[in-house]
Design a protein around this motif. Structure first.
Motif, PDB file in Angstrom:
ATOM      1  N   ALA A  66       0.826  -1.213   0.000  1.00  0.00           N
ATOM      2  CA  ALA A  66       0.000   0.000   0.000  1.00  0.00           C
ATOM      3  C   ALA A  66       0.856   1.256   0.000  1.00  0.00           C
ATOM      4  O   ALA A  66       0.439   2.308  -0.498  1.00  0.00           O
ATOM      5  CB  ALA A  66      -0.929   0.000   1.214  1.00  0.00           C
ATOM      6  N   SER A  67       2.080   1.154   0.556  1.00  0.00           N
ATOM      7  CA  SER A  67       2.967   2.322   0.609  1.00  0.00           C
ATOM      8  C   SER A  67       3.264   2.880  -0.772  1.00  0.00           C
ATOM      9  O   SER A  67       3.548   4.070  -0.934  1.00  0.00           O
ATOM     10  CB  SER A  67       4.277   1.955   1.313  1.00  0.00           C
ATOM     11  N   MET A  68       3.201   2.037  -1.795  1.00  0.00           N
ATOM     12  CA  MET A  68       3.466   2.496  -3.156  1.00  0.00           C
ATOM     13  C   MET A  68       2.349   3.395  -3.668  1.00  0.00           C
ATOM     14  O   MET A  68       2.554   4.173  -4.608  1.00  0.00           O
ATOM     15  CB  MET A  68       3.628   1.294  -4.082  1.00  0.00           C
ATOM     16  N   LEU A  69       1.181   3.301  -3.053  1.00  0.00           N
ATOM     17  CA  LEU A  69       0.008   4.030  -3.532  1.00  0.00           C
ATOM     18  C   LEU A  69      -0.333   5.237  -2.677  1.00  0.00           C
ATOM     19  O   LEU A  69      -1.032   6.141  -3.139  1.00  0.00           O
ATOM     20  CB  LEU A  69      -1.200   3.086  -3.584  1.00  0.00           C
ATOM     21  N   ILE A  70       0.148   5.281  -1.423  1.00  0.00           N
ATOM     22  CA  ILE A  70      -0.195   6.416  -0.569  1.00  0.00           C
ATOM     23  C   ILE A  70       0.969   7.384  -0.384  1.00  0.00           C
ATOM     24  O   ILE A  70       0.817   8.389   0.314  1.00  0.00           O
ATOM     25  CB  ILE A  70      -0.723   5.953   0.803  1.00  0.00           C
ATOM     26  N   GLY A  71       2.113   7.112  -1.021  1.00  0.00           N
ATOM     27  CA  GLY A  71       3.225   8.065  -1.000  1.00  0.00           C
ATOM     28  C   GLY A  71       3.591   8.494   0.410  1.00  0.00           C
ATOM     29  O   GLY A  71       3.915   7.662   1.258  1.00  0.00           O
ATOM     30  N   PRO A  72       3.515   9.802   0.704  1.00  0.00           N
ATOM     31  CA  PRO A  72       3.892  10.290   2.032  1.00  0.00           C
ATOM     32  C   PRO A  72       2.820  10.075   3.090  1.00  0.00           C
ATOM     33  O   PRO A  72       2.902  10.642   4.178  1.00  0.00           O
ATOM     34  CB  PRO A  72       4.128  11.782   1.791  1.00  0.00           C
ATOM     35  N   GLY A  73       1.794   9.277   2.785  1.00  0.00           N
ATOM     36  CA  GLY A  73       0.796   8.944   3.793  1.00  0.00           C
ATOM     37  C   GLY A  73       1.387   8.066   4.883  1.00  0.00           C
ATOM     38  O   GLY A  73       2.601   7.897   4.987  1.00  0.00           O
ATOM     39  N   ARG A  74       0.512   7.477   5.681  1.00  0.00           N
ATOM     40  CA  ARG A  74       0.984   6.740   6.855  1.00  0.00           C
ATOM     41  C   ARG A  74       0.293   5.389   6.956  1.00  0.00           C
ATOM     42  O   ARG A  74      -0.904   5.281   6.679  1.00  0.00           O
ATOM     43  CB  ARG A  74       0.713   7.559   8.124  1.00  0.00           C
ATOM     44  N   ILE A  75       1.055   4.372   7.352  1.00  0.00           N
ATOM     45  CA  ILE A  75       0.528   3.025   7.540  1.00  0.00           C
ATOM     46  C   ILE A  75       0.774   2.624   8.986  1.00  0.00           C
ATOM     47  O   ILE A  75       1.902   2.736   9.486  1.00  0.00           O
ATOM     48  CB  ILE A  75       1.222   2.010   6.612  1.00  0.00           C
ATOM     49  N   VAL A  76      -0.274   2.157   9.656  1.00  0.00           N
ATOM     50  CA  VAL A  76      -0.149   1.648  11.013  1.00  0.00           C
ATOM     51  C   VAL A  76      -0.503   0.164  10.975  1.00  0.00           C
ATOM     52  O   VAL A  76      -1.653  -0.195  10.722  1.00  0.00           O
ATOM     53  CB  VAL A  76      -1.059   2.390  12.000  1.00  0.00           C
ATOM     54  N   ALA A  77       0.497  -0.693  11.176  1.00  0.00           N
ATOM     55  CA  ALA A  77       0.306  -2.140  11.154  1.00  0.00           C
ATOM     56  C   ALA A  77       0.174  -2.631  12.586  1.00  0.00           C
ATOM     57  O   ALA A  77       1.108  -2.495  13.382  1.00  0.00           O
ATOM     58  CB  ALA A  77       1.479  -2.824  10.458  1.00  0.00           C
ATOM     59  N   VAL A  78      -0.991  -3.174  12.924  1.00  0.00           N
ATOM     60  CA  VAL A  78      -1.276  -3.606  14.296  1.00  0.00           C
ATOM     61  C   VAL A  78      -1.244  -5.133  14.353  1.00  0.00           C
ATOM     62  O   VAL A  78      -1.921  -5.804  13.560  1.00  0.00           O
ATOM     63  CB  VAL A  78      -2.637  -3.077  14.768  1.00  0.00           C
TER      64      VAL A  78
END
Length: 288
Positions: free
Chosen positions: A149-161
């Protein structure tokens, strides 16, 4: 040079995006985001070789300039206020060979507990990701969905729980391997702790077990209006639980059943080996 401000701001997830684009980045610091903190954070995120120049108390009698590696800066204290210049060599931020639909073997994972590559591709499409969004990956396992998903949200943020310590280590290992700097791995037993996370624009739930309905109910309340939730399950009972919980939370839903068969070589031909069918349940929270 790019300029990124960490002075009273949380723009750190833009920082490595700029480092990937330019060799030189100027960083405005503060007492919390100090040069020492910044150096350690960059090392933790996989920057392998960079130099940091710190300008301390510019314009005063105590003005000083120090140039050092990130490893050195992570052990040093600097006078406030200061400004940092980062100079990174090509390849110091590794993105590996990350693509959408990576082979399952590309990730460290536990006993096949990974969202399979074909399911992952459809899931990412159903999440309708855009640059700058915040994604929760709940029950993240290996972290494969969030990493791609990081490839699609660029400078967005991912929280993996994830609740299991060994799986958290695998998530961090996989994220570092592919240079996914904007992923934070958080340990907790769902649905506890969700209110402490940054508000999500997108939620993916790939696990949940018996607590799936409670996890959906708790996380749906925190999903931003117009946000999207996608739930994957291989259990028929959880299909019904997920639909009921999402619709009770006021979400519009659909169901996709995905049945994947992969080819296997035979002595003079090929056969197809079926994988478990997966239900993919996207839901959208109404804007009002």
């Amino acid at each position: 040079a790019a300029v990124v401000s960490l002075h009273g701001r949380n723009h750190r997830y833009h920082l490595l995006e700029e480092i990937k684009r330019k060799k030189t980045v100027a960083v405005l610091t503060d007492t919390r985001h100090s040069p020492r903190w910044l150096a350690q954070w960059l090392l933790d995120k996989g920057v392998s070789h960079a130099f940091m120049t710190v300008f301390e108390k510019m314009g005063s009698a105590e003005e000083a300039l120090r140039r050092c590696t990130l490893q050195q800066a992570a052990q040093m204290d600097f006078s406030q206020p200061n400004v940092v210049i980062l100079e990174c060599e090509p390849g110091s931020v590794s993105s590996g060979d990350l693509t959408l639909g990576m082979a399952d073997e590309s990730y460290s994972h536990e006993n096949g507990l990974i969202t399979k590559m074909e399911v992952r591709a459809v899931t990412l499409a159903k999440l309708r990701l855009k640059p700058g969004l915040t994604l929760w990956d709940l029950g993240a396992g290996s972290g494969s969905v969030g990493i791609e998903a990081s490839m699609l949200i660029g400078p967005g943020r991912i929280v993996a729980v994830e609740k299991k310590t060994e799986r958290l280590a695998q998530i961090r290992e996989n994220a570092k391997r592919y240079g996914v700097y904007n992923l934070d791995a958080v340990q907790c037993t769902l649905p506890e702790g969700l209110s402490e996370l940054p508000a999500p624009d997108r939620i993916f739930i790939g696990g949940g077990g018996r607590e799936l309905a409670d996890i959906i109910a708790a996380s749906a309340q925190l999903l931003r209006p117009g946000g999207v939730m996608v739930v994957n399950t291989v259990l028929a009972d959880n299909l019904c639980r997920a639909l009921d919980a999402m619709e009770t939370a006021g979400m519009s839903t659909e169901v996709v059943q995905l049945q994947v068969s992969r080819s296997k070589s035979m002595p003079w031909s090929r056969r197809f080996e079926a994988h478990n069918p997966v239900w993919i349940i996207p839901g959208t929270r109404f804007s009002s």
